[in-house]
Design a protein around this motif. Structure first.
Motif, PDB file in Angstrom:
ATOM      1  N   LEU A  56       0.542  -0.819  -0.267  1.00 35.46           N
ATOM      2  CA  LEU A  56       0.289  -0.046   0.000  1.00 35.46           C
ATOM      3  C   LEU A  56       0.769   0.947  -0.472  1.00 35.46           C
ATOM      4  N   THR A  57       0.736   2.524  -0.914  1.00 35.98           N
ATOM      5  CA  THR A  57       1.539   3.841  -0.590  1.00 35.98           C
ATOM      6  C   THR A  57       1.096   3.831   0.277  1.00 35.98           C
ATOM      7  N   THR A  58       1.993   5.025   0.899  1.00 32.94           N
ATOM      8  CA  THR A  58       1.569   5.917   1.692  1.00 32.94           C
ATOM      9  C   THR A  58       0.387   6.786   2.273  1.00 32.94           C
ATOM     10  N   ASP A  59      -0.222   7.549   0.800  1.00 40.54           N
ATOM     11  CA  ASP A  59      -1.348   8.227   0.767  1.00 40.54           C
ATOM     12  C   ASP A  59      -2.209   7.240   0.420  1.00 40.54           C
ATOM     13  N   ALA A  60      -2.095   5.757   0.558  1.00 37.74           N
ATOM     14  CA  ALA A  60      -3.288   5.027   0.957  1.00 37.74           C
ATOM     15  C   ALA A  60      -4.459   4.857  -0.621  1.00 37.74           C
ATOM     16  N   ARG A  61      -3.722   5.229  -1.477  1.00 37.95           N
ATOM     17  CA  ARG A  61      -4.389   5.929  -3.099  1.00 37.95           C
ATOM     18  C   ARG A  61      -4.283   4.745  -3.498  1.00 37.95           C
ATOM     19  N   THR A  62      -2.778   3.756  -3.803  1.00 40.19           N
ATOM     20  CA  THR A  62      -2.813   2.555  -4.788  1.00 40.19           C
ATOM     21  C   THR A  62      -2.158   1.706  -3.890  1.00 40.19           C
ATOM     22  N   ALA A  63      -2.671   0.767  -3.994  1.00 38.70           N
ATOM     23  CA  ALA A  63      -1.791  -0.912  -3.894  1.00 38.70           C
ATOM     24  C   ALA A  63      -2.070  -1.985  -4.487  1.00 38.70           C
ATOM     25  N   VAL A  87      -1.815  -6.338 -14.304  1.00 46.42           N
ATOM     26  CA  VAL A  87      -0.386  -6.223 -15.026  1.00 46.42           C
ATOM     27  C   VAL A  87       0.905  -6.672 -14.825  1.00 46.42           C
ATOM     28  N   THR A  88       1.287  -7.333 -16.095  1.00 47.48           N
ATOM     29  CA  THR A  88       2.688  -8.342 -16.531  1.00 47.48           C
ATOM     30  C   THR A  88       4.015  -7.243 -16.170  1.00 47.48           C
ATOM     31  N   PRO A  89       5.127  -7.060 -16.296  1.00 47.12           N
ATOM     32  CA  PRO A  89       6.315  -6.980 -16.730  1.00 47.12           C
ATOM     33  C   PRO A  89       6.398  -6.393 -18.291  1.00 47.12           C
ATOM     34  N   ARG A  90       5.359  -7.638 -19.182  1.00 51.62           N
ATOM     35  CA  ARG A  90       5.674  -7.075 -20.746  1.00 51.62           C
ATOM     36  C   ARG A  90       4.575  -5.750 -20.656  1.00 51.62           C
ATOM     37  N   GLU A  91       3.771  -5.189 -19.554  1.00 53.96           N
ATOM     38  CA  GLU A  91       3.163  -4.313 -20.117  1.00 53.96           C
ATOM     39  C   GLU A  91       3.729  -2.976 -19.696  1.00 53.96           C
ATOM     40  N   VAL A  92       5.280  -2.922 -18.900  1.00 51.48           N
ATOM     41  CA  VAL A  92       5.544  -1.785 -18.295  1.00 51.48           C
ATOM     42  C   VAL A  92       6.372  -0.998 -19.107  1.00 51.48           C
ATOM     43  N   ALA A  93       6.340   0.169 -19.729  1.00 47.76           N
ATOM     44  CA  ALA A  93       7.492   0.724 -20.252  1.00 47.76           C
ATOM     45  C   ALA A  93       8.761   1.685 -19.399  1.00 47.76           C
ATOM     46  N   VAL A  94       8.380   1.729 -18.022  1.00 45.14           N
ATOM     47  CA  VAL A  94       9.481   2.541 -17.637  1.00 45.14           C
ATOM     48  C   VAL A  94       9.097   2.120 -16.327  1.00 45.14           C
ATOM     49  N   LEU A  95      10.177   1.511 -15.730  1.00 45.75           N
ATOM     50  CA  LEU A  95      10.250   1.178 -14.333  1.00 45.75           C
ATOM     51  C   LEU A  95      11.340   1.539 -13.269  1.00 45.75           C
ATOM     52  N   ASN A  96      11.665   2.979 -12.607  1.00 48.82           N
ATOM     53  CA  ASN A  96      12.682   3.789 -11.973  1.00 48.82           C
ATOM     54  C   ASN A  96      12.481   3.500 -10.198  1.00 48.82           C
ATOM     55  N   ALA A  97      13.378   3.294 -10.061  1.00 48.67           N
ATOM     56  CA  ALA A  97      13.510   3.521  -8.205  1.00 48.67           C
ATOM     57  C   ALA A  97      13.849   5.288  -8.262  1.00 48.67           C
ATOM     58  N   GLY A  98      13.163   5.802  -7.507  1.00 46.02           N
ATOM     59  CA  GLY A  98      13.276   7.065  -6.653  1.00 46.02           C
ATOM     60  C   GLY A  98      14.374   7.250  -6.450  1.00 46.02           C
ATOM     61  N   THR A 102      10.451   5.307  -2.830  1.00 46.69           N
ATOM     62  CA  THR A 102       9.441   5.596  -4.909  1.00 46.69           C
ATOM     63  C   THR A 102       9.944   4.997  -5.817  1.00 46.69           C
ATOM     64  N   VAL A 103       8.597   4.946  -6.405  1.00 42.53           N
ATOM     65  CA  VAL A 103       9.109   3.347  -7.504  1.00 42.53           C
ATOM     66  C   VAL A 103       7.871   5.227  -8.445  1.00 42.53           C
ATOM     67  N   SER A 104       9.143   5.161  -9.738  1.00 38.31           N
ATOM     68  CA  SER A 104       8.307   5.829 -11.150  1.00 38.31           C
ATOM     69  C   SER A 104       7.504   4.327 -11.709  1.00 38.31           C
ATOM     70  N   LEU A 105       6.098   4.008 -12.642  1.00 34.88           N
ATOM     71  CA  LEU A 105       5.964   3.038 -12.852  1.00 34.88           C
ATOM     72  C   LEU A 105       5.300   3.685 -14.349  1.00 34.88           C
ATOM     73  N   ASP A 124       8.833  -3.071   0.465  1.00 33.28           N
ATOM     74  CA  ASP A 124       7.736  -2.221  -0.416  1.00 33.28           C
ATOM     75  C   ASP A 124       8.339  -1.987  -1.499  1.00 33.28           C
ATOM     76  N   ALA A 125       8.481  -1.300  -2.018  1.00 35.57           N
ATOM     77  CA  ALA A 125       9.748  -0.142  -3.270  1.00 35.57           C
ATOM     78  C   ALA A 125      10.205  -1.514  -3.777  1.00 35.57           C
ATOM     79  N   GLN A 126      11.445  -1.741  -3.407  1.00 34.93           N
ATOM     80  CA  GLN A 126      12.203  -3.350  -4.225  1.00 34.93           C
ATOM     81  C   GLN A 126      11.164  -3.970  -4.457  1.00 34.93           C
ATOM     82  N   GLY A 127       9.976  -4.417  -3.654  1.00 27.66           N
ATOM     83  CA  GLY A 127       9.497  -5.813  -3.780  1.00 27.66           C
ATOM     84  C   GLY A 127       8.340  -5.902  -5.334  1.00 27.66           C
TER      85      GLY A 127
END
Length: 144
Positions: A56-63, A87-98, A102-105, A124-127
């Motif tokens: 769960l994200t810290t703002d509780a808007r996304t899980a 979602v599968t890994p094949r559908e991810v265009a960009v995935l970065n650690a801030g 933090t994760v940018s997806l 959680d971010a690393q997972g």
């Protein structure tokens, strides 16, 4: 009726309409109350899927829910409703650690592009990075 009076009446009517929507909860943003709420909301749309881990994200808007077979379930609030998807890994265009939490997806799908998600723990971010990162050698995306 004079033009200035008509403009004033229209402006007042618009302002009252916006205020009525706000007071009745129309501008409320949905949030998840916890892992169980995220699981139950996801199960409404995907009853055959079983989530093993919920991030769960810290703002509780996304899980983000691990559902096995290299798939991740997502529950994300949009306004006062929730968007759910798998979602599968094949559908991810960009995935970065801030930073460490933090994760940018960004997804290749046009219906929901993704975003920047902050978690309470680096675990959680690393997972999430591991779940949605490149699964095969030679992938063009960077996961960390």
């Amino acid at each position: 009726m004079s033009l200035p009076l008509l403009v004033a009446i229209v402006a007042l009517g618009i302002a009252l309409s916006v205020a009525a929507v706000h007071v009745t909860g129309g501008s409320k943003t949905a949030t998840l109350t916890g892992a169980d709420h995220a699981k139950s909301r996801f199960t409404e749309d995907f009853p055959d899927e079983i989530a093993t881990v919920v991030r769960l994200t810290t703002d509780a808007r996304t899980a983000f829910l691990d559902i096995g077979r290299e798939r991740v379930g997502i529950v994300h609030s949009i306004g006062d409703c929730f968007l759910t998807r798998i979602v599968t890994p094949r559908e991810v265009a960009v995935l970065n650690a801030g930073d460490v939490n933090t994760v940018s997806l960004r997804l290749a799908d046009f219906t929901w592009k993704g975003g920047r998600f902050r978690f309470a723990s680096a675990t959680d971010a690393q997972g999430l990075l591991e779940a949605l990162g490149p699964q095969h050698p030679g992938s063009a995306r960077e996961a960390a």
